[in-house]
Design an enzyme around this catalytic site. Sequence first.
Site, PDB file in Angstrom:
ATOM      1  N   LYS A  15       1.566   5.134   6.940  1.00  0.00           N
ATOM      2  CA  LYS A  15       0.748   6.198   5.985  1.00  0.00           C
ATOM      3  C   LYS A  15       1.549   7.249   5.582  1.00  0.00           C
ATOM      4  O   LYS A  15       2.165   7.836   6.412  1.00  0.00           O
ATOM      5  CB  LYS A  15      -0.460   6.195   5.934  1.00  0.00           C
ATOM      6  CG  LYS A  15      -1.287   4.723   6.422  1.00  0.00           C
ATOM      7  CD  LYS A  15      -1.549   3.984   5.114  1.00  0.00           C
ATOM      8  CE  LYS A  15      -2.319   2.539   5.518  1.00  0.00           C
ATOM      9  NZ  LYS A  15      -2.483   1.557   4.335  1.00  0.00           N
ATOM     10  N   SER A  38       0.875  -1.240  -0.069  1.00  0.00           N
ATOM     11  CA  SER A  38       0.148   0.010  -0.007  1.00  0.00           C
ATOM     12  C   SER A  38       0.868   1.370  -0.003  1.00  0.00           C
ATOM     13  O   SER A  38       0.126   2.422  -0.285  1.00  0.00           O
ATOM     14  CB  SER A  38      -0.921   0.038   1.289  1.00  0.00           C
ATOM     15  OG  SER A  38      -0.271   0.390   2.440  1.00  0.00           O
TER      16      SER A  38
END
Length: 230
Positions: free
Chosen positions: A98, A54
Amino acid sequence: MNEPAWTLDGDIPQKPKPGRWAFLLETLQTVVLAGLFYLVISLATARVVVDGPSMRPTLISGEWIVVNRLTYKLGTPRRGDVIVFLPPTNAQTDDLIKRVIGLPGETVEIRDGSVWIDGKILQESYAAGTTAPDNRWTLEAGQLFVMGDNRQLSLDSRSFGPIPMREVVGRAWIIYWPPSEWGPLEWRAQTRTAAARLTESGFRYNIIPAPCRTGIFLPPGWGSAGRSID
């Protein structure tokens, strides 16, 4: 009168030999100093291993990262920082990694495949894939909006909403394994294109197992470490 050209061994002053207790004391001091050094390193940093696609192309599964725990003790997150934070739900036990997109008090909007901050489009050279779905979030004080760079394979604030800053573990700082990729994360962001290596199959969201967030900078398999879902 001239000094003799030779002397007996007994005429040369001898240094006293350290006793057993002196040796034990020196050993104890060395162990204590090494322990304090390790403690300081562990409190200031963590090391994690990326697991999942991701954060591609910025971070690749299997890379080991040093996380700076002090960055946000001394300052505040900035847009574009890559951070490690505690899981936002009880179902997820591993930490996430993230990129910071929205800051406290801002309005984040996803529209027509692009990200808008307070009505202005955000230029994202690091992002890969189409950003969807269209939605809008207004962040409160002490909240961050985070997303993975691989927008089509990331579980992030689009799903679980903004995260509180108090849940942030630290800022991803240095890639230290494999050795060929060693360097500050900022260098990686400048050299990798958003189209790089997006062929890995399967959905993962890159985690850091909760019991393994600390440790000194060692190669994989040496000492404790964490796993980071990107």
